[in-house]
Design a protein around this motif. Structure first.
Motif, PDB file in Angstrom:
ATOM      1  N   PHE A  22       0.825  -1.212   0.000  1.00 12.56           N
ATOM      2  CA  PHE A  22       0.000   0.000   0.000  1.00 12.56           C
ATOM      3  C   PHE A  22       0.859   1.263   0.000  1.00 12.56           C
ATOM      4  N   GLU A  23       2.068   1.172   0.582  1.00 12.62           N
ATOM      5  CA  GLU A  23       2.980   2.330   0.487  1.00 12.62           C
ATOM      6  C   GLU A  23       3.364   2.570  -0.974  1.00 12.62           C
ATOM      7  N   LYS A  24       3.592   1.450  -1.680  1.00 15.52           N
ATOM      8  CA  LYS A  24       3.946   1.560  -3.104  1.00 15.52           C
ATOM      9  C   LYS A  24       2.755   2.102  -3.902  1.00 15.52           C
ATOM     10  N   LEU A  25       1.564   1.628  -3.576  1.00 14.59           N
ATOM     11  CA  LEU A  25       0.346   2.036  -4.294  1.00 14.59           C
ATOM     12  C   LEU A  25       0.015   3.508  -4.060  1.00 14.59           C
ATOM     13  N   LEU A  26       0.099   3.942  -2.791  1.00 13.87           N
ATOM     14  CA  LEU A  26      -0.424   5.269  -2.426  1.00 13.87           C
ATOM     15  C   LEU A  26       0.659   6.345  -2.350  1.00 13.87           C
ATOM     16  N   GLY A  27       1.907   5.922  -2.210  1.00 16.55           N
ATOM     17  CA  GLY A  27       3.011   6.881  -2.149  1.00 16.55           C
ATOM     18  C   GLY A  27       3.090   7.642  -0.838  1.00 16.55           C
ATOM     19  N   VAL A  28       2.473   7.114   0.213  1.00 13.86           N
ATOM     20  CA  VAL A  28       2.600   7.727   1.541  1.00 13.86           C
ATOM     21  C   VAL A  28       2.937   6.647   2.569  1.00 13.86           C
ATOM     22  N   LYS A  29       3.497   7.094   3.702  1.00 19.80           N
ATOM     23  CA  LYS A  29       3.866   6.167   4.776  1.00 19.80           C
ATOM     24  C   LYS A  29       2.667   5.950   5.697  1.00 19.80           C
ATOM     25  N   ALA A  30       2.641   4.784   6.328  1.00 22.20           N
ATOM     26  CA  ALA A  30       1.548   4.475   7.259  1.00 22.20           C
ATOM     27  C   ALA A  30       1.917   4.866   8.672  1.00 22.20           C
ATOM     28  N   HIS A  31       0.893   5.204   9.500  1.00 19.55           N
ATOM     29  CA  HIS A  31       1.133   5.219  10.943  1.00 19.55           C
ATOM     30  C   HIS A  31       0.295   4.096  11.558  1.00 19.55           C
ATOM     31  N   ILE A  32       0.836   3.531  12.635  1.00 15.81           N
ATOM     32  CA  ILE A  32       0.228   2.336  13.228  1.00 15.81           C
ATOM     33  C   ILE A  32      -0.601   2.722  14.452  1.00 15.81           C
ATOM     34  N   GLU A  33      -1.793   2.134  14.543  1.00 19.80           N
ATOM     35  CA  GLU A  33      -2.637   2.362  15.726  1.00 19.80           C
ATOM     36  C   GLU A  33      -3.157   1.037  16.246  1.00 19.80           C
ATOM     37  N   ASP A  34      -3.044   0.852  17.559  1.00 20.81           N
ATOM     38  CA  ASP A  34      -3.626  -0.318  18.199  1.00 20.81           C
ATOM     39  C   ASP A  34      -5.044   0.071  18.606  1.00 20.81           C
ATOM     40  N   VAL A  35      -6.045  -0.725  18.189  1.00 18.11           N
ATOM     41  CA  VAL A  35      -7.429  -0.398  18.545  1.00 18.11           C
ATOM     42  C   VAL A  35      -8.039  -1.595  19.295  1.00 18.11           C
ATOM     43  N   SER A  37     -10.457  -1.911  21.328  1.00 20.46           N
ATOM     44  CA  SER A  37     -11.924  -2.017  21.377  1.00 20.46           C
ATOM     45  C   SER A  37     -12.467  -2.786  20.172  1.00 20.46           C
ATOM     46  N   GLN A  38     -11.730  -2.764  19.037  1.00 19.22           N
ATOM     47  CA  GLN A  38     -12.171  -3.485  17.832  1.00 19.22           C
ATOM     48  C   GLN A  38     -11.300  -4.718  17.573  1.00 19.22           C
ATOM     49  N   LYS A  39     -10.380  -4.984  18.507  1.00 10.17           N
ATOM     50  CA  LYS A  39      -9.485  -6.158  18.397  1.00 10.17           C
ATOM     51  C   LYS A  39      -8.713  -6.196  17.074  1.00 10.17           C
ATOM     52  N   VAL A  40      -8.162  -5.010  16.711  1.00 11.20           N
ATOM     53  CA  VAL A  40      -7.331  -4.914  15.501  1.00 11.20           C
ATOM     54  C   VAL A  40      -6.134  -3.998  15.749  1.00 11.20           C
ATOM     55  N   ILE A  41      -5.085  -4.213  14.934  1.00 14.22           N
ATOM     56  CA  ILE A  41      -4.026  -3.217  14.783  1.00 14.22           C
ATOM     57  C   ILE A  41      -4.192  -2.651  13.389  1.00 14.22           C
ATOM     58  N   GLU A  42      -4.104  -1.326  13.282  1.00 12.54           N
ATOM     59  CA  GLU A  42      -4.367  -0.680  12.000  1.00 12.54           C
ATOM     60  C   GLU A  42      -3.122   0.028  11.477  1.00 12.54           C
ATOM     61  N   ALA A  43      -2.926  -0.058  10.166  1.00 13.12           N
ATOM     62  CA  ALA A  43      -1.934   0.787   9.483  1.00 13.12           C
ATOM     63  C   ALA A  43      -2.743   1.801   8.683  1.00 13.12           C
ATOM     64  N   CYS A  44      -2.554   3.094   9.011  1.00 10.48           N
ATOM     65  CA  CYS A  44      -3.411   4.144   8.441  1.00 10.48           C
ATOM     66  C   CYS A  44      -2.626   4.980   7.437  1.00 10.48           C
ATOM     67  N   PHE A  45      -3.169   5.078   6.238  1.00 17.17           N
ATOM     68  CA  PHE A  45      -2.557   5.873   5.164  1.00 17.17           C
ATOM     69  C   PHE A  45      -3.473   7.057   4.892  1.00 17.17           C
ATOM     70  N   LYS A  46      -2.953   8.267   5.005  1.00 18.17           N
ATOM     71  CA  LYS A  46      -3.781   9.435   4.735  1.00 18.17           C
ATOM     72  C   LYS A  46      -3.600   9.861   3.273  1.00 18.17           C
ATOM     73  N   VAL A  47      -4.715   9.858   2.545  1.00 12.99           N
ATOM     74  CA  VAL A  47      -4.694  10.292   1.139  1.00 12.99           C
ATOM     75  C   VAL A  47      -5.665  11.467   1.045  1.00 12.99           C
ATOM     76  N   GLU A  48      -5.125  12.679   0.921  1.00 13.48           N
ATOM     77  CA  GLU A  48      -5.950  13.903   1.041  1.00 13.48           C
ATOM     78  C   GLU A  48      -6.746  13.805   2.350  1.00 13.48           C
ATOM     79  N   ASP A  49      -8.094  13.920   2.274  1.00 12.81           N
ATOM     80  CA  ASP A  49      -8.818  13.893   3.550  1.00 12.81           C
ATOM     81  C   ASP A  49      -9.485  12.541   3.837  1.00 12.81           C
ATOM     82  N   VAL A  50      -9.041  11.495   3.124  1.00 11.29           N
ATOM     83  CA  VAL A  50      -9.583  10.153   3.381  1.00 11.29           C
ATOM     84  C   VAL A  50      -8.450   9.252   3.867  1.00 11.29           C
TER      85      VAL A  50
END
Ligand code: CMX
Length: 134
Positions: A22-35, A37-50
């Motif tokens: 996804f870094e290759k696809l989107l051209g941005v770095k991810a930040h990691i969040e442990d969630v 309450s939803q029993k997931v770890i997330e890698a979040c890529f910000k593309v404009e406001d989405v």
């Protein structure tokens, strides 16, 4: 009222393997969040406001683990932003959507509530009232 697409959730088996794709696809770095309450770890890529969020389950009882087992990796949910989660859930129910949550609950981005995919074209929909609007 729906304001915008807030984020898109994608279920993955392994963040370490999926992040570079996804870094290759989107051209941005991810930040990691442990969630927890939803029993997931997330890698979040910000593309404009989405945000595009990769979701790796943290245990077999996670909703995302069940999804991966049944359907494999891919689009898990779309999240739509609203100013008032409880009003929006009520309005969606009136319009015929099946609620998973009758009221907003605490999530990573603020207050969240889900609509069942069976009532929304086969797509799990998350409504989000961002933290700054609580
Ligand atoms: N998208 C589309 N369809 C889905 C789905 C998804 N994400 N998850 C399940 N389904 C489908 C199943 O394939 C199944 O279809 P069939 O009856 O045709 O087989 C149907 O919905 C019911 O599925 P189920 O396995 O009987 O029900 P589950 O116990 O898996 O529950 C759901 C499904 C959506 C109610 C549950 O996953 C849920 O409450 N999700 C909300 C919370 C969540 O997903 N959190 C994840 C992290 C969110 C975040 O961090 O932002």
């Amino acid at each position: 009222m729906i304001k915008r697409v807030h984020h898109i959730g994608i279920a993955v088996n392994n963040l370490k393997e999926s992040i570079p794709v996804f870094e290759k696809l989107l051209g941005v770095k991810a930040h990691i969040e442990d969630v927890p309450s939803q029993k997931v770890i997330e890698a979040c890529f910000k593309v404009e406001d989405v945000e595009i969020n990769l979701l790796e389950p943290t245990g077999p009882d996670s909703a995302v683990a069940k999804f991966l087992e049944k359907r494999g990796e891919g689009l898990h949910h779309i999240a739509l932003e609203t100013d008032d989660i409880n009003d929006e859930l009520k309005a969606m129910e009136k319009k015929g959507f099946q609620l998973i949550d009758k009221e907003g609950r605490k999530g990573a981005a603020g207050k969240i509530g889900f609509l069942h995919p069976k009532s929304a074209g086969g797509v799990l929909v998350e409504l989000v009232q961002p933290r700054e609007k609580e």
